[in-house]
Design a protein around this motif. Sequence first.
Motif, short mmCIF file in Angstrom:
data_model
loop_
_atom_site.label_atom_id
_atom_site.label_comp_id
_atom_site.label_asym_id
_atom_site.label_seq_id
_atom_site.Cartn_x
_atom_site.Cartn_y
_atom_site.Cartn_z
N ASN A 168 12.90 74.76 31.22
CA ASN A 168 11.50 74.34 31.42
C ASN A 168 11.06 73.36 30.33
O ASN A 168 9.93 73.42 29.83
N GLY A 169 11.97 72.48 29.93
CA GLY A 169 11.64 71.46 28.96
C GLY A 169 11.75 71.88 27.51
O GLY A 169 11.53 71.07 26.61
N VAL A 170 12.10 73.14 27.25
CA VAL A 170 12.22 73.65 25.88
C VAL A 170 13.70 73.76 25.53
O VAL A 170 14.45 74.48 26.20
N GLU A 171 14.12 73.06 24.48
CA GLU A 171 15.54 73.07 24.10
C GLU A 171 15.93 74.43 23.54
O GLU A 171 15.21 75.03 22.75
N LEU A 172 17.09 74.91 23.97
CA LEU A 172 17.61 76.19 23.48
C LEU A 172 18.17 76.01 22.08
O LEU A 172 18.82 75.01 21.79
N GLY A 173 17.90 77.00 21.22
CA GLY A 173 18.34 76.91 19.84
C GLY A 173 18.86 78.22 19.31
O GLY A 173 19.28 79.10 20.07
N SER A 174 18.79 78.39 18.01
CA SER A 174 19.37 79.56 17.36
C SER A 174 18.71 80.86 17.81
O SER A 174 19.36 81.91 17.83
#
Length: 370
Positions: A168-174
């Motif tokens: 949904n437009g939010v980059e996956l991270g740690s």
Amino acid sequence: MAEKKVKIRKKSKFWRAYAIYMGVLALLVAALLIYVWNTMKKYESSQPEHVAEALITSLESGDVSMVEAAAGTKFEPEAGLPDTFADEVKGKDLSLRVKSSSAYRMVYDIMDGENKVCEAVVTADNEQKIMGILSISDWKLASVNAAALDGTINLKITIPSTYKASVNGVELGSEEQTGKPQEMEGMTYVAEYTEVPTTVTYEVKGLVNRPVIRVTDASGNDVDLSAYTDYTDMNIGYASQEMPQELADYAIEAAKAYSNFFSRDLEGCSESTASLQVYFPEGSYYIDLAEQYRQGDMWMYSSHSTPGFDNVAALDYIRYSDRCFSCRVVFDKSMYLTATGDTRVEHNDQTYYFVDIDGKWLIADIRSNT
């Protein structure tokens, strides 16, 4: 006959005054009791739980107009109330549970059994003193927030470490990463010569709506995800690209040379592995294997004519980094056996992993696809 006088006794003024006093006192006591009673009723009716109980009554009737959706996750900040929320609370036996309290603010959890339905905040205003010792306030419903929606969509996605994924437009991270990065399949020997990419797994749980997932490669190009329909296990490998013709020709040349060495068709193969060594790094496992074959079994290979190659292609080109790529080389190798008069056709279908060593592409590993 003499008239007899009757003596009349007068009531004492004291007792009359006492009766009046007691009557007045009784009236005052009664008035005081009525005042205290009314004051205590007013104090009791001013307690904040009555505001929360009135809310429960409204919810149980199906009126959810005062309820707002709690803030969602960063992936769904406006998930909103489900359309079925009113039906889920209507007719239920809801209850109160104090979450936090202070002199001017009460927070209640509205419960359906052990399940939290919503959270109500009640605040005090217009404080007044009564009877000199008690304080009453006008308690009002400040806000009602529905409990965070518990979605049923769980996402698990594994991608190369050089790729990026977003939901949904939010980059996956740690925060979404689970476990440690894992070595990619087929990279064991490659890792001896250059830094290799790893795979990273991310998880996002409790999504309410169908997510929009985007994966981009190291160059920022979108990866086609149309084949992935199971959100719970999206294992996305490197996407193949169009292979530069120069690299394709070189990979085919190296693959043919490797095949010709084992069929005793590579120039100088009977004397040493020097003619094959030019395609491999120093100390390569495959050169050791070729040397063992040369000394032990090469003499047993049947005599034949010069091989011919058909259906030759370099496919599935994957560029891992500036120093590493792989491709699949296929061909049909035909040989006329002079001893029997038969024609042997050997099908080659292998993936070759190349690394850049001192400006030259060399084979770090070979994996069979058959």
